[in-house]
Scaffold this motif. Structure first.
Motif, short mmCIF file in Angstrom:
data_model
loop_
_atom_site.label_atom_id
_atom_site.label_comp_id
_atom_site.label_asym_id
_atom_site.label_seq_id
_atom_site.Cartn_x
_atom_site.Cartn_y
_atom_site.Cartn_z
N ARG A 1 70.27 -36.61 15.02
CA ARG A 1 70.98 -35.35 15.10
C ARG A 1 71.15 -34.58 13.65
NH1 ARG A 1 73.71 -37.49 19.49
NH2 ARG A 1 75.17 -38.75 17.82
N ILE A 2 71.37 -35.32 12.62
CA ILE A 2 72.19 -34.50 11.60
C ILE A 2 70.23 -33.51 11.15
CG2 ILE A 2 71.85 -35.05 9.24
CD1 ILE A 2 73.66 -37.48 9.79
N ASP A 3 69.39 -34.43 11.69
CA ASP A 3 68.41 -33.89 11.09
C ASP A 3 67.49 -32.65 11.60
OD1 ASP A 3 67.86 -35.16 8.67
OD2 ASP A 3 66.62 -36.25 9.54
N GLY A 4 68.66 -32.28 12.86
CA GLY A 4 68.46 -30.75 13.69
C GLY A 4 67.76 -31.62 15.22
N ARG B 1 63.54 -34.41 21.54
CA ARG B 1 63.06 -35.30 20.21
C ARG B 1 63.63 -36.72 19.94
NH1 ARG B 1 59.44 -31.32 17.13
NH2 ARG B 1 59.17 -33.08 14.74
N GLN B 2 64.87 -36.74 20.19
CA GLN B 2 65.34 -37.89 19.74
C GLN B 2 64.81 -38.85 21.25
OE1 GLN B 2 69.61 -38.29 19.98
NE2 GLN B 2 69.84 -35.66 18.88
N PHE B 3 64.34 -39.01 22.07
CA PHE B 3 64.18 -39.42 23.37
C PHE B 3 62.76 -39.75 22.46
CE2 PHE B 3 60.79 -39.60 26.89
CZ PHE B 3 61.79 -40.83 27.26
N ARG B 4 61.56 -38.57 22.00
CA ARG B 4 59.66 -38.69 21.71
C ARG B 4 60.06 -40.19 20.19
NH1 ARG B 4 56.17 -39.79 21.43
NH2 ARG B 4 54.37 -38.90 21.44
N HIS B 5 61.37 -39.26 19.32
CA HIS B 5 60.89 -40.15 18.28
C HIS B 5 61.59 -41.43 18.01
CE1 HIS B 5 57.95 -37.41 17.85
NE2 HIS B 5 58.82 -35.94 17.60
N VAL B 6 62.99 -41.78 18.91
CA VAL B 6 63.65 -42.45 18.77
C VAL B 6 63.61 -43.67 19.95
CG1 VAL B 6 66.17 -42.92 18.00
CG2 VAL B 6 64.57 -41.32 17.06
N SER B 7 63.95 -43.45 21.07
CA SER B 7 64.02 -43.61 21.92
C SER B 7 62.92 -44.20 22.10
CB SER B 7 64.71 -43.09 23.01
OG SER B 7 65.88 -42.74 22.76
N LEU C 1 62.83 -45.10 33.95
CA LEU C 1 63.28 -45.02 32.39
C LEU C 1 64.19 -43.69 32.95
CD1 LEU C 1 62.81 -44.78 29.64
CD2 LEU C 1 60.37 -43.45 30.02
N GLY C 2 63.69 -43.08 33.87
CA GLY C 2 64.95 -42.07 34.24
C GLY C 2 66.34 -42.61 34.45
N PRO D 1 69.96 -48.83 17.56
CA PRO D 1 71.64 -48.76 17.16
C PRO D 1 71.42 -46.81 17.24
CG PRO D 1 69.26 -49.82 15.25
CD PRO D 1 68.73 -49.09 16.74
N VAL D 2 72.45 -47.17 16.73
CA VAL D 2 73.28 -45.51 16.96
C VAL D 2 73.56 -44.86 16.36
CG1 VAL D 2 75.21 -44.35 18.37
CG2 VAL D 2 74.76 -47.29 18.54
N GLU D 3 73.26 -45.45 14.67
CA GLU D 3 73.13 -44.74 13.85
C GLU D 3 71.82 -44.29 13.54
OE1 GLU D 3 72.74 -48.64 12.48
OE2 GLU D 3 75.60 -47.93 13.34
N LEU D 4 70.26 -44.31 14.67
CA LEU D 4 68.81 -43.66 14.33
C LEU D 4 68.57 -42.21 15.18
CD1 LEU D 4 66.62 -46.62 15.09
CD2 LEU D 4 66.91 -45.27 13.18
#
Lengths: 273, 295
Positions: free
Chosen positions: B192-195, B200-206, B88-89, B184-187
């Protein structure tokens, strides 16, 4: 975090990882060119000061390596060709030809994937012993002549072929075998390449079944020959490294040349259908 | 020739091979495990006796078998998480927009996967040589005492685990990388727009979107790692003090060195049942997890 620092961190970690991944390979290659006895020094040498081909000469001279190399080529080549034929025919049939119980039969085949191959090895050995196939090329090749994963891979790919094409050929009066050879096979070329390289690499690297099946050194493959040298502890480090290079290099070169096909197969094979 | 007949004709070679050289032997293993097939039976089949569950009963009382099962579990329990973490890393690094020379790094990190396990086990045996190996030399540079990697019963299995992780992590890396690329990149842009921070992107999207891929990869790795054999065969011969004897290693010894094919078959069947149970448990547990499963 500072973006430039992040960038350095990401690439630094990648570089570190690549070093760790490649170091054993590079070291193996370097030591294989060192004169006998010189690799056992402190600090361990990284580079052959006086490169020599002696280890390779010795290896081919008395350790029967030619034989093992030839056996490996022969066995892996035969498994690749024969399993391609079986898997292509079956995978295409599952994808495009209609018959009663098709889906059920295919699901049963997939069910076989949960059974580890080693469960079959003891009875298989007995079966071959009573039929005189122990310590023969056939004994290694026969069980590898068809694989569920190969059939699955071909089916996944063949499902994308247009039915209209096959129908048109049928209307023209072509036999099913002719359709397969003249229409389907050319369209399956990408998956043929993928499956061929995947199968060859797996067969070349295979160890446990050949170890059980091949009881005499005459039929040994390279991994078997190398393992028996390693367990006898008689050869020096440098010669063992030359033997390892000989075993690894063919598959590594094949992989580098056919990378795209190989990775395609990995991804296809790991996606549920 | 009708399509139906053609279909069966096309299927026959593959089904014949799989039936004769896999399905029948697997059933044979089950039958064999209820007999006392040994050297005497090998010489003359009349010596063969049906012992029902006798072999399984004997295994229950055999410390060597429990030890082998323990070593196998140790290898799986430590090796699989390490292997997945490395995969994963590496996949995340390769997926990063900041990474350069991606094709080269991908190939380099994948190279160990295609190498022959036996040959690389030979190489690692020398790298981890107590006296002249690089591993101890590097430790020495850091001022750490040398470790008897393959000669110390406490260290032999960890060394084999390191080797296995090195050899295998690239395989899952490729599959996880493909999984990451399918998100999808949009996610990420929305996050990012939500800051949202990188973590957090990794934790909640990826991670949630990668869930099904991770599960599949985990199951494949677990069943692969349960089949530990070539590494101890070459690196340690099951030692020192049997500390790296896996179930398959024991099966090989019982079957092909002592010719106790009945007991060895029972061991193979037990290994299969254990693998099946562990895989089923993993599937059950993951389907019970609340979020993320449906991608």
């Amino acid at each position: 975090m500072n973006p430039r620092l992040t960038k350095a961190l990401v690439n630094g970690l990648l570089l570190g990882g690549a070093l760790v991944a490649l170091f054993p390979l590079a070291w193996m290659l370097a030591v294989s060119f060192m004169p006998p006895g010189t690799s056992n020094a402190l600090p361990p040498p990284l580079w052959p000061a006086n490169p020599t081909l002696d280890n390779y000469r010795q290896l081919f001279g008395h350790a029967g390596m030619w034989r093992y190399l030839l056996n490996s080529l022969l066995i892996s080549g035969a498994i690749t060709l024969l399993s391609l034929a079986c898997n292509l025919l079956a995978g295409y049939a599952f994808a495009k030809l209609r018959f009663a119980g098709r889906e059920r039969l295919f699901r049963m085949l997939l069910g076989l994937l949960v059974i580890p191959a080693q469960v079959a090895m003891l009875p298989l050995f007995l079966m071959f012993k009573y039929t005189g196939l122990v310590d023969s090329y056939a004994g290694v090749v026969l069980p590898g002549m068809a694989t569920v994963l190969g059939i699955f891979l071909v089916r996944q790919y063949a499902r994308g072929l247009p039915d209209e094409l096959l129908e048109a050929a049928r209307i023209d009066g072509a036999s099913e075998l002719r359709i397969f050879v003249c229409v389907v096979l050319p369209l399956l070329r990408p998956v043929v390449a993928t499956l061929a390289i995947l199968t060859f690499l797996t067969a070349w690297n295979d160890f446990m079944w050949p170890l059980i099946e091949l009881t005499g050194q005459g039929h040994y493959t390279l991994p078997l020959g190398l393992a028996s040298l390693a367990r006898e502890h008689t050869e020096g480090t440098e010669q063992m490294m030359a033997g390892s290079v000989l075993t690894v290099l063919p598959v590594l070169v094949l992989f580098l040349a056919m990378q795209r096909h190989y990775l395609d197969g990995l991804l296809l094979g790991s996606v549920k259908g | 020739m009708s399509a139906r007949r053609a279909a069966w004709l096309f299927l026959t070679p593959a089904l014949l091979v799989l039936g004769v050289f896999f399905l029948i032997p697997v059933l044979g293993a089950l039958v064999l495990s209820f007999t006392d097939y040994d050297l005497y039976a090998l010489a003359d089949l009349h010596n063969l006796r049906f012992v029902a569950l006798g072999n399984y009963w004997a295994l229950l009382h055999r410390p060597a078998f429990w030890a082998a099962l323990g070593h196998t579990f140790y290898f799986v329990a430590v090796g699989v998480p390490l292997s997945l973490a490395a995969s994963l890393g590496a996949a995340l690094l390769l997926h990063s927009r900041l990474a350069r020379c991606k094709a080269f790094f991908r190939t380099a990190l994948f190279a160990p996967v295609v190498t022959t396990a036996v040959a690389m086990a030979v190489v690692w045996r020398y790298l981890f040589n107590t006296k002249y190996g690089w591993a101890n030399h590097l430790l020495g540079v850091l001022g750490i005492h040398p470790v008897d990697w393959l000669g110390d019963p406490h260290w032999a299995m960890p060394t084999i685990i390191l080797f296995a992780v090195w050899k295998n992590f690239g395989y899952n890396m490729i599959i996880l990388l493909a999984g990451l690329q399918a998100i999808p990149v949009e996610l990420y842009e929305a996050a990012r727009i939500d800051g949202a921070s990188a973590w957090r992107q990794f934790r909640h999207v990826s991670l949630p979107l990668l869930g099904p891929t991770l599960l599949m990869v985990a199951i494949l790795t677990v069943s692969g790692y349960f089949q530990l054999f070539a590494e101890p065969y070459v690196m340690t011969e099951g030692g020192p003090l049997q500390s790296t004897t896996s179930v398959l290693y024991l099966m090989y010894e019982d079957g092909f060195q002592w010719w106790n094919l009945g007991i060895a078959s029972a061991e193979a069947v037990v290994l299969f049942l254990v693998m099946f149970a562990v895989t089923a448990a993993m599937l059950r547990l993951s389907s019970r997890e609340p979020a993320g499963g449906a991608a």
